[in-house]
Design a protein around this motif. Structure first.
Motif: not given
Lengths: 327, 327
Positions: A269-293
């Protein structure tokens, strides 16, 4: 919301021809899903969901995803059934993208799941695991332990000004999981993204499981760990043990968890939480402002990471110890 | 694409109750329309489109829009029929917004209309004008001559660095239209936004006219002028006289244009081009980067403004002069 690729009626008619679903009556882009472009398609033959696979989905994985859906549907699991073309293929091409059509499932996803829904998803997931046991294709989980460190490094590279506390905490958990990630657990074909928006209900009955585009061959209990994170926390990020108990007991009643699975659950469960934290963080820091995502806040999963590290045994999630199987 | 407001299943069930459409089976946000939030809703009673009216639509205009749709539908025009609640109301409230449910229409909008579709929309529009003649409510066109100068001023204020050539050209056309805007033409209830994405076809047959949220009481020929702009130009912005002829002759065959309407058509068409240029320009200069609203390039309508000022008579649009009525 997501329609990345618009399609013309001529393109769609040509695409549909080999599927033998009759005259095209209407199609509308659906504002759901974040990975692919989805359309609700009506033809004389019925109602379908058409998916155009955008760049995040690898074409070589599609036979696994579509094959798994077909396998599960023919075993009585309520999931979309891919429509086969006259030549036997499920996969076509539309607007330069791989595309497939699946049957439309009625049902509503629960914005506010109750314990009844948590029990429904627990039992439905267990049935899905049993039905998927003899599916013949394997797919490696592309977002498991060995993938987290590179993803974490990409986050740090993209956002060197990462808050020090978060960086230290993530690094510590990652190192901890790398040392003690459970091995040898029962494996099978898992959904790996069983969030509320991927499970439909009609009234209190589960009516469909959708979106198999993270499905893979991995520890069955990891799927349980993902669902525990996705279904059993409140909006204030506190764990709801009534929901945890409902989900775990219902799963356990259909497919009894083994003792090693039960023991591994807090780590998974800790690993699953880390997995979703990381993909969200990755999208957060790499998705340009104004993207439809639509960006999802990683903070929710930071809190869940912390919570699972306080858990000593699966009974603290609500699992009824009297029901425990021996593995 | 547009779903500005998400709704929960509990909210939706409570909203649907007085409509008497039976158990809710599914609902999905639709990635179409730019003004309101739209959902495809399935119930035991049928398929519907649910619209939540967002801030651009004035609540006091809704009885006109919904009433006109009901009036036209009951006169045999293929347009959405608003569902009435047990208390007789068409309008409800959902997630703090006015909301209504209309019947779902099968059909596809033409990304690349052919002359056959132009004839279809011409004939369908004329039938709609005839059917709307005895509708009892009036609504002023909120985007006609008197509204253009304030809108133009707002564009200049928001974007003082406007290209001088465009500014001079727009100012000159606006002044010209203010001097010579046609008065005394036959009036009625017009759609005022009859673009291809608002007209459905099944095969070559028109199967539905949707989105009446710019409808108003104004010169019928202005509706023709809007459609001429929307349907009869190619992607390179050149006018296609075959399409113009198809649209105008088909309209004229169902509702003969009067001589003053025919004479006024180039002026009305230039005005309609200016109207869409101005609203697009306004959105272009005022919509923040990163908004979910899709910005449409105003340049397309600058070119159309220019084109209509070169037109001497409606026969240059393709209208068959032998068919001309005397007004």
């Amino acid at each position: 919301m997501a329609v990345y690729t618009d399609i013309s009626e001529d393109q769609l008619r040509a695409f549909l021809k080999p599927y033998g679903v009759g005259e095209l009556l209407s199609y509308k882009g659906i504002a759901e899903g974040v990975e692919n472009s989805n359309f609700a398609v009506h033809t004389r033959g019925g109602q379908f969901i058409l998916t155009l696979y955008e760049k995040r989905v690898r074409r070589e994985d599609l036979p696994y995803f579509l094959g798994l859906m077909e396998h599960l549907a023919t075993k009585g699991i309520s999931c979309p059934l891919p429509v086969r073309r006259a030549d036997g293929e499920m996969l076509g091409e539309l607007a330069g993208r791989p595309a497939a059509m699946v049957t439309f499932l009625e049902g509503i996803w629960m914005r506010r799941p109750t314990p009844v829904h948590c029990a429904g998803v627990g039992a439905g997931m267990a049935a899905m695991h049993l039905a998927g046991a003899d599916f013949g294709i394997r797919r490696r989980n592309g977002l498991t332990l060995q993938d987290w460190r590179p993803l974490w490094k990409d986050c740090l590279d993209a956002h060197p000004a990462m808050e020090a506390g978060l960086a230290d905490e993530t690094e510590a958990l990652l190192a901890h999981l790398e040392r003690g990630w459970p091995g040898g657990l029962p494996e099978g074909n898992i959904h790996a993204d069983l969030f509320p928006d991927n499970v439909f209900f009609l009234g209190d009955e589960l009516s469909g499981i959708i979106d198999f585009y993270f499905a893979c061959t991995d520890a069955l209990a990891y799927d349980v760990a993902v669902a525990l994170n996705a279904w059993c926390f409140e909006r204030d990020h506190s764990f709801n043990i009534t929901k945890g108990k409902a989900l775990l007991d219902a799963y356990h009643a259909v497919r009894p968890l083994t003792a090693p699975e039960i023991e591994a659950l807090p780590t998974l469960a800790a690993g699953a939480a880390l997995r979703f934290m990381l993909t969200r963080l990755y999208d957060w820091v790499t998705t340009p402002e104004g993207s439809l995502v639509v960006k999802k806040d990683p903070d929710e999963y930071v809190r869940k990471m912390r919570f699972h590290q306080t858990i000593g045994s699966a009974s603290e999630y609500g699992l009824d110890t009297a029901l425990r199987a021996t593995g």
